[in-house]
Scaffold this active site. Structure first.
Site, mmCIF file in Angstrom:
data_model
loop_
_atom_site.group_PDB
_atom_site.id
_atom_site.type_symbol
_atom_site.label_atom_id
_atom_site.label_comp_id
_atom_site.label_asym_id
_atom_site.label_seq_id
_atom_site.Cartn_x
_atom_site.Cartn_y
_atom_site.Cartn_z
ATOM 1 N N HIS A 1 -6.941 -5.206 10.445
ATOM 2 C CA HIS A 1 -6.735 -5.048 8.997
ATOM 3 C C HIS A 1 -5.432 -5.683 8.520
ATOM 4 O O HIS A 1 -4.471 -5.776 9.277
ATOM 5 C CB HIS A 1 -6.810 -3.576 8.559
ATOM 6 N N ASP B 1 0.806 -1.215 0.000
ATOM 7 C CA ASP B 1 0.000 0.000 0.000
ATOM 8 C C ASP B 1 0.840 1.266 0.000
ATOM 9 O O ASP B 1 2.054 1.223 0.206
ATOM 10 C CB ASP B 1 -0.954 -0.006 1.213
ATOM 11 N N GLU C 1 -9.675 -2.259 5.751
ATOM 12 C CA GLU C 1 -10.284 -1.941 7.042
ATOM 13 C C GLU C 1 -11.558 -2.758 7.254
ATOM 14 O O GLU C 1 -12.090 -3.348 6.295
ATOM 15 C CB GLU C 1 -10.600 -0.440 7.090
ATOM 16 N N ASP D 1 -7.260 -2.994 14.457
ATOM 17 C CA ASP D 1 -8.644 -3.325 14.086
ATOM 18 C C ASP D 1 -8.712 -4.560 13.194
ATOM 19 O O ASP D 1 -9.738 -4.847 12.598
ATOM 20 C CB ASP D 1 -9.324 -2.122 13.408
HETATM 21 C C1 F6R Z 1 1.603 -1.544 6.035
HETATM 22 C C2 F6R Z 1 0.313 -2.197 6.164
HETATM 23 C C3 F6R Z 1 -0.463 -2.205 7.441
HETATM 24 C C4 F6R Z 1 0.398 -2.471 8.677
HETATM 25 C C5 F6R Z 1 -0.444 -2.438 9.933
HETATM 26 C C6 F6R Z 1 0.392 -2.577 11.183
HETATM 27 O O1 F6R Z 1 2.120 -1.668 4.725
HETATM 28 O O2 F6R Z 1 -0.162 -2.710 5.189
HETATM 29 O O3 F6R Z 1 -1.466 -3.184 7.370
HETATM 30 O O4 F6R Z 1 1.036 -3.701 8.549
HETATM 31 O O5 F6R Z 1 -1.153 -1.227 10.001
HETATM 32 O O6 F6R Z 1 1.225 -1.472 11.332
HETATM 33 P P1 F6R Z 1 2.410 -1.463 12.395
HETATM 34 O O7 F6R Z 1 3.404 -2.471 11.940
HETATM 35 O O8 F6R Z 1 2.985 -0.062 12.324
HETATM 36 O O9 F6R Z 1 1.814 -1.802 13.711
#
Ligand code: F6R
Length: 259
Positions: free
Chosen positions: A134, A63, A139, A132
């Site tokens: 994801h 992303d 989401e 959450d």
């Molecule tokens: C990042 C992504 C997100 C993160 C998730 C956890 O490319 O796709 O799904 O993996 O938000 O983020 P952190 O590792 O910062 O807790």
């Protein structure tokens, strides 16, 4: 799904890097799917330390924030070069990260999907998980068969990611993200999580029902998914003992060359 419970963040990072290194050595022209955020930083550090050959790889990131160009300090483009690509012999021409500045987003997303297909599909996709539940920026409520698309970030995600920005208001509201359908086509999935803050999401991912309310739960339907979590992230799992037992069995078997 294989669940590996490890002591802490460092051990999680080392185990993840070992799996990625094995993939790179077995298939030097692998197509890797990569993630950003706090979780994979240690894994990237470990991969750099291992001095592996990245020259044959192709990569696709999950992303990018919509509206941020590659030079923006908080863009995922910048993150990837800063935390990994600038330190290894990766060919920048084979790096793919969604273009946060794409004018025609729909056309861009279709092209991204096409590029993944033309590269032969993703061999190993690295994933983190949001509080959450994801994966990528899929989401709660997002379709489990979605393809790469423009998505709106949940308030919780904006709050969590504000730590990387000067102000919460600077966190973009949208992102371009691979969909769960795109992710599920990768041959192997490797999801990492650490810390108590992820314990509820991890329990829902592994032991909850498959639901678009916890998009990570779609991993239950993948034939080759590994989840590496530290003790804190594993703290709300009901069958912790069982996962540890089966992981020990598999490790023994692997040591004997059985897998
Ligand atoms: C990042 C992504 C997100 C993160 C998730 C956890 O490319 O796709 O799904 O993996 O938000 O983020 P952190 O590792 O910062 O807790």
């Amino acid at each position: 799904m294989r669940v590996m419970i490890v002591k802490d963040y460092d051990e999680m990072s080392r185990e993840a890097a070992k799996i990625m290194a094995k993939q790179m050595k077995t298939k030097p022209n692998s197509v890797l799917g990569l993630a950003t955020g706090g979780t994979p930083v240690g894994t990237y550090r470990e991969l750099i330390r291992m001095d592996l050959d990245f020259s044959g790889l192709t990569t696709f990131n999950l992303d990018e924030y919509y509206g941020l160009g590659p030079d923006h300090r908080q863009s995922y483009h910048h993150f990837m070069f800063d935390n990994l690509f600038n330190h290894v012999n990766m060919n920048p021409e084979r790096v793919h990260i969604p273009d946060g500045r794409a004018k025609d987003v729909k056309a861009f997303c279709e092209k991204y999907e096409d590029e993944i297909k033309r590269a032969g599909g993703i061999d190993l996709q690295l994933l983190g998980i949001g509080r959450d539940g994801h994966i990528a920026f899929n989401e709660p409520g997002s379709s489990l068969t979605a393809r790469t698309q423009l998505v709106a970030l949940a308030e919780e995600t904006i709050e969590d990611n504000a730590r990387f920005f000067d102000r919460k208001d600077d966190v973009p509201s949208f992102a371009i993200s691979m969909g769960c359908g795109t992710i599920m086509e990768a041959r192997k999935l490797l999801l990492l999580a650490n810390g108590e803050g992820k314990a509820d999401a991890v329990a829902a991912l592994i032991e909850g029902p498959i639901t678009s309310q916890i998009t990570a739960s779609v991993l239950q339907m993948h034939p080759d998914a590994t989840v590496i979590i530290d003790e804190a992230a594993a703290s709300k799992l009901k069958r912790r003992g069982y996962y540890k037992h089966t992981d020990r069995l598999f490790r023994d078997l692997e040591e004997k060359g059985g897998r």
